[in-house]
Design an enzyme around this catalytic site. Structure first.
Site, short mmCIF file in Angstrom:
data_model
loop_
_atom_site.label_atom_id
_atom_site.label_comp_id
_atom_site.label_asym_id
_atom_site.label_seq_id
_atom_site.Cartn_x
_atom_site.Cartn_y
_atom_site.Cartn_z
N ALA A 68 -107.28 7.47 -58.01
CA ALA A 68 -106.37 8.51 -57.52
C ALA A 68 -105.87 9.34 -58.69
O ALA A 68 -105.82 8.87 -59.83
CB ALA A 68 -105.19 7.88 -56.77
N ASP A 69 -105.50 10.57 -58.39
CA ASP A 69 -104.91 11.45 -59.40
C ASP A 69 -103.96 12.41 -58.69
O ASP A 69 -104.25 12.89 -57.60
CB ASP A 69 -105.98 12.24 -60.14
CG ASP A 69 -105.40 12.94 -61.35
OD1 ASP A 69 -105.13 12.24 -62.35
OD2 ASP A 69 -105.17 14.16 -61.29
N THR A 70 -102.81 12.64 -59.33
CA THR A 70 -101.79 13.50 -58.74
C THR A 70 -101.38 14.59 -59.72
O THR A 70 -101.17 14.31 -60.90
CB THR A 70 -100.54 12.66 -58.37
OG1 THR A 70 -100.93 11.63 -57.45
CG2 THR A 70 -99.46 13.52 -57.73
#
Length: 191
Positions: A68-70
């Site tokens: 995941a990446d935000t």
């Protein structure tokens, strides 16, 4: 059941998976998070999430790897994690009193087959108007330093949020509904 591996050191992502009752391992991917390509914010977080999951999937012979990446986007400017106090103060000064978008990319890769699901979630967050003193006191807590956009929606910064339109969990760092859909595609049911 195939092992589930979270390719992230984020305590927030780990807590979200624990709350779902999933048994999982953590194996942090050490990948370059800089992309020089001129791509949309949605494409950026998808590529980074996929890069993180793929790096761990190369090491593992079996299991489902979650990456995941935000990022926080104000106008058309992406905001990563602040690197120092001054940058955190500047980010929050820019966010206060405005609406911004949080993009979280998600990738789930079957390490044995290479099959993958890659997607992203966009959530709109509206910040209250803040005083310089409020911003500085918040930054002094240290909470903003490892967070995209310089704030933790689930922490002290929750008092700065006027409204959220979209997925709260995506702002925390993992779009849970999209994760459940992706895991279901690999035969894993949460409930």
């Amino acid at each position: 059941m195939r092992p589930i591996i979270l390719a992230s050191a984020s305590p927030r992502r780990q807590e979200l998976l624990k709350n779902l009752g999933l048994e999982f391992e953590v194996q942090v991917s050490d990948v370059d998070e800089n992309l020089e390509e001129n791509i949309s914010s949605g494409q950026l977080v998808e590529k980074l999430a996929e890069r993180k999951a793929a790096a761990v999937a190369l090491i593992r012979t079996q299991g489902l790897v979650i990456g995941a990446d935000t990022i926080v986007v104000l106008g058309d400017k992406p905001l990563g994690k602040p690197t120092n106090r001054e940058e955190a103060v500047q980010m929050l000064s820019n966010l206060q009193g405005k609406s911004h978008e949080v993009f979280t990319g998600l990738a789930v890769i079957d390490a044995s087959t290479g099959q993958r699901v890659v997607t992203h979630q966009v959530t709109e967050v509206n910040f209250k108007t803040l005083t310089k003193d409020q911003i500085e006191r918040y930054v002094d807590t240290g909470e903003p330093m490892d967070k995209a956009g310089g704030y933790a929606v689930q922490g002290l910064a929750s008092i700065f949020i006027d409204s959220i339109r979209g997925c709260y969990f995506s702002v925390v760092g993992l779009p849970i509904s999209k994760l459940a859909d992706a895991l279901r595609m690999f035969g894993v049911e949460i409930v």
